[in-house]
Design an enzyme around this catalytic site. Structure first.
Site, PDB file in Angstrom:
ATOM      1  N   TYR A 141       0.837  -1.208   0.000  1.00 42.42           N
ATOM      2  CA  TYR A 141       0.000   0.000   0.000  1.00 42.42           C
ATOM      3  C   TYR A 141       0.868   1.253   0.000  1.00 42.42           C
ATOM      4  O   TYR A 141       0.695   2.163  -0.826  1.00 42.42           O
ATOM      5  CB  TYR A 141      -0.938   0.022   1.223  1.00 42.42           C
ATOM      6  CG  TYR A 141      -1.478   1.418   1.494  1.00 42.42           C
ATOM      7  CD1 TYR A 141      -2.440   1.975   0.652  1.00 42.42           C
ATOM      8  CD2 TYR A 141      -0.987   2.200   2.547  1.00 42.42           C
ATOM      9  CE1 TYR A 141      -2.911   3.279   0.863  1.00 42.42           C
ATOM     10  CE2 TYR A 141      -1.442   3.496   2.766  1.00 42.42           C
ATOM     11  CZ  TYR A 141      -2.401   4.027   1.921  1.00 42.42           C
ATOM     12  OH  TYR A 141      -2.844   5.313   2.130  1.00 42.42           O
TER      13      TYR A 141
HETATM   14  P1  NAD Z   1     -11.734   5.789   1.840  1.00 38.03           P
HETATM   15  O1  NAD Z   1     -11.699   4.349   1.448  1.00 38.03           O
HETATM   16  O2  NAD Z   1     -12.744   6.218   2.827  1.00 38.03           O
HETATM   17  O3  NAD Z   1     -11.899   6.715   0.567  1.00 38.03           O
HETATM   18  C1  NAD Z   1     -11.415   6.398  -0.714  1.00 38.03           C
HETATM   19  C2  NAD Z   1     -12.507   6.787  -1.685  1.00 38.03           C
HETATM   20  O4  NAD Z   1     -12.038   6.565  -3.015  1.00 38.03           O
HETATM   21  C3  NAD Z   1     -13.760   5.926  -1.520  1.00 38.03           C
HETATM   22  O5  NAD Z   1     -14.900   6.754  -1.537  1.00 38.03           O
HETATM   23  C4  NAD Z   1     -13.732   4.995  -2.718  1.00 38.03           C
HETATM   24  O6  NAD Z   1     -15.015   4.570  -3.110  1.00 38.03           O
HETATM   25  C5  NAD Z   1     -13.038   5.865  -3.751  1.00 38.03           C
HETATM   26  N1  NAD Z   1     -12.325   5.138  -4.787  1.00 38.03           N
HETATM   27  C6  NAD Z   1     -11.347   4.211  -4.637  1.00 38.03           C
HETATM   28  N2  NAD Z   1     -10.918   3.791  -5.835  1.00 38.03           N
HETATM   29  C7  NAD Z   1     -11.621   4.488  -6.773  1.00 38.03           C
HETATM   30  C8  NAD Z   1     -11.613   4.511  -8.187  1.00 38.03           C
HETATM   31  N3  NAD Z   1     -10.785   3.732  -8.891  1.00 38.03           N
HETATM   32  N4  NAD Z   1     -12.447   5.354  -8.827  1.00 38.03           N
HETATM   33  C9  NAD Z   1     -13.292   6.159  -8.129  1.00 38.03           C
HETATM   34  N5  NAD Z   1     -13.348   6.175  -6.774  1.00 38.03           N
HETATM   35  C10 NAD Z   1     -12.524   5.342  -6.115  1.00 38.03           C
HETATM   36  O7  NAD Z   1     -10.265   6.164   2.345  1.00 38.03           O
HETATM   37  P2  NAD Z   1      -9.756   7.511   3.035  1.00 38.03           P
HETATM   38  O8  NAD Z   1      -9.290   7.161   4.383  1.00 38.03           O
HETATM   39  O9  NAD Z   1     -10.749   8.585   2.878  1.00 38.03           O
HETATM   40  O10 NAD Z   1      -8.483   7.822   2.144  1.00 38.03           O
HETATM   41  C11 NAD Z   1      -8.488   8.829   1.152  1.00 38.03           C
HETATM   42  C12 NAD Z   1      -7.075   9.002   0.618  1.00 38.03           C
HETATM   43  O11 NAD Z   1      -6.211   9.398   1.668  1.00 38.03           O
HETATM   44  C13 NAD Z   1      -6.477   7.744   0.008  1.00 38.03           C
HETATM   45  O12 NAD Z   1      -5.789   8.100  -1.172  1.00 38.03           O
HETATM   46  C14 NAD Z   1      -5.493   7.262   1.051  1.00 38.03           C
HETATM   47  O13 NAD Z   1      -4.411   6.572   0.490  1.00 38.03           O
HETATM   48  C15 NAD Z   1      -5.060   8.571   1.679  1.00 38.03           C
HETATM   49  N6  NAD Z   1      -4.588   8.408   3.058  1.00 38.03           N
HETATM   50  C16 NAD Z   1      -5.442   7.886   3.995  1.00 38.03           C
HETATM   51  C17 NAD Z   1      -4.978   7.705   5.296  1.00 38.03           C
HETATM   52  C18 NAD Z   1      -5.877   7.094   6.350  1.00 38.03           C
HETATM   53  O14 NAD Z   1      -5.363   6.680   7.389  1.00 38.03           O
HETATM   54  N7  NAD Z   1      -7.185   7.021   6.158  1.00 38.03           N
HETATM   55  C19 NAD Z   1      -3.666   8.069   5.635  1.00 38.03           C
HETATM   56  C20 NAD Z   1      -2.841   8.605   4.653  1.00 38.03           C
HETATM   57  C21 NAD Z   1      -3.316   8.778   3.361  1.00 38.03           C
END
Ligand code: NAD
Length: 334
Positions: A141
């Site tokens: 990841y």
């Molecule tokens: P999440 O799973 O709640 O949100 C991701 C969203 O992207 C979801 O709504 C999903 O349906 C959508 N999605 C995924 N693949 C897709 C695609 N191919 N086309 C269209 N939509 C798509 O996760 P989150 O926690 O909100 O994370 C958001 C971003 O932040 C991510 O890129 C993640 O890597 C990054 N991030 C998250 C964290 C954490 O701890 N939550 C930490 C660091 C970075």
């Protein structure tokens, strides 16, 4: 100002959408709902579909030619799943991001904020990192995030687009107005599992107690999700000043600068809930790391941003969200 949020039906993306609306910025959501929730798009401009779908992205820009920037949050994010299914994770996070940025370029949009992660760093023995620390991601990841950042830097050096990678530390909490929060009923991160242990009246397994930290448990930099969202609003406002011209990329850490171990988080949790949850020592999970916190002041200097919410407030908002979550989300939510 109007912006496109890819992944705007997820935990962080939907919070960014609320922060944008509160700041007078109109968010357009593009989300496949693979993990996101339709309820989080209610009342918002919403296109359901995949970021790799060029025709759909063309339609979004044709219907909203005034989109000035893209916030790219769309990704799969579960570390153990990425260990079990690296093909799926590289495909979802890297291949689709490459196709998406090509669609964005084709539509003439030259500003992108990318949701990156502090998990790309290799921390030194002191477990603090800044934007110049070594990049050495420890899970598939985290590697997808590092690969995307490098890929975007190459693209932004050659093509008419500027890309700002925001490296989030560990988001906690929910929208303080309880519009959105973590959509999962059983989140796999420490605070989510703590809330679950509290609800079920069982002990909380501290996964990994032999890390080189002050008490052996993993250390993290817990940042309130509303503060993260506010940083995106600040970044949108500062974008042209930070990255003038038509090309270029940059990375900024978004953390509090304070390291909190899992045992310390449990202590903070117990002081908020009153009825203490006991700690149970357990083995590390695949892909887990000792962790790190930020020492960088770049976000403060360049964005004028600093976190407003404490860990206790983040815990409190997570608990309030857990209590209202089932009213906001349909019963089919996982
Ligand atoms: P999440 O799973 O709640 O949100 C991701 C969203 O992207 C979801 O709504 C999903 O349906 C959508 N999605 C995924 N693949 C897709 C695609 N191919 N086309 C269209 N939509 C798509 O996760 P989150 O926690 O909100 O994370 C958001 C971003 O932040 C991510 O890129 C993640 O890597 C990054 N991030 C998250 C964290 C954490 O701890 N939550 C930490 C660091 C970075």
């Amino acid at each position: 100002m109007k912006i496109l949020i890819a992944g705007g039906a997820g935990y962080i993306g939907s919070t960014i959408a609320s922060a944008c609306e509160d700041a007078g910025i109109i968010p357009v959501i593009l989300d496949s709902l693979v993990t996101g929730r339709r309820e989080f798009t209610s009342g918002r401009l919403f296109f359901e579909g995949d970021i790799r779908d060029g025709r759909l992205v063309d339609r979004v820009f044709a219907e909203h030619p005034d989109i000035e920037a893209v916030v790219h949050c769309a990704a799969l994010i579960v570390v153990p799943d990425s260990v079990a299914d690296p093909v799926g994770y590289y495909s979802a996070n890297v291949v689709k991001s490459l196709e998406f940025v090509a669609h964005v370029l084709r539509n003439g949009c030259g500003r992108m904020l990318f949701s990156s992660s502090a998990s790309i760093y290799r921390a030194n023995d002191d477990l603090v990192v800044d934007e110049d620390s070594a990049i050495d991601p420890q899970s598939p990841y985290a590697r997808t995030k590092a690969v995307c950042e490098s890929m975007f830097a190459d693209i932004a050096a050659a093509e008419p687009i500027r890309i700002l990678s925001l490296r989030y530390f560990n988001p906690i909490g929910a929208d303080p107005k309880m519009r959105t929060g973590l959509q999962l009923r059983r989140p796999s991160h420490a605070l989510g599992r703590m809330i679950q242990a509290h609800e079920e009246g069982v002990a909380f397994p501290v996964t990994g107690t032999d890390y080189p930290t002050r008490d052996g448990s993993g250390i993290r930099d817990y940042v309130h999700v509303w503060d993260l969202a506010a940083a995106h609003v600040a970044a949108l406002g500062a974008f042209d000043r930070l990255l003038p011209g038509t090309r270029g990329s940059m990375a900024i850490n978004l953390g509090t600068g304070m390291g909190t171990t899992v045992f310390e988080l449990l202590e903070a949790f117990n002081s908020v809930v009153g009825s203490p949850v006991e700690a149970l020592r357990a083995d590390r999970r695949p892909g887990d790391v000792a962790g790190a916190y930020t020492r960088s002041d770049r976000a403060r200097r360049l964005l004028g941003w600093q976190p407003r919410y404490s860990i206790a407030q983040g815990i409190e908002h997570s608990l309030r969200w857990a209590a209202v979550r089932d009213e906001v989300l349909a019963p089919t939510a996982p």
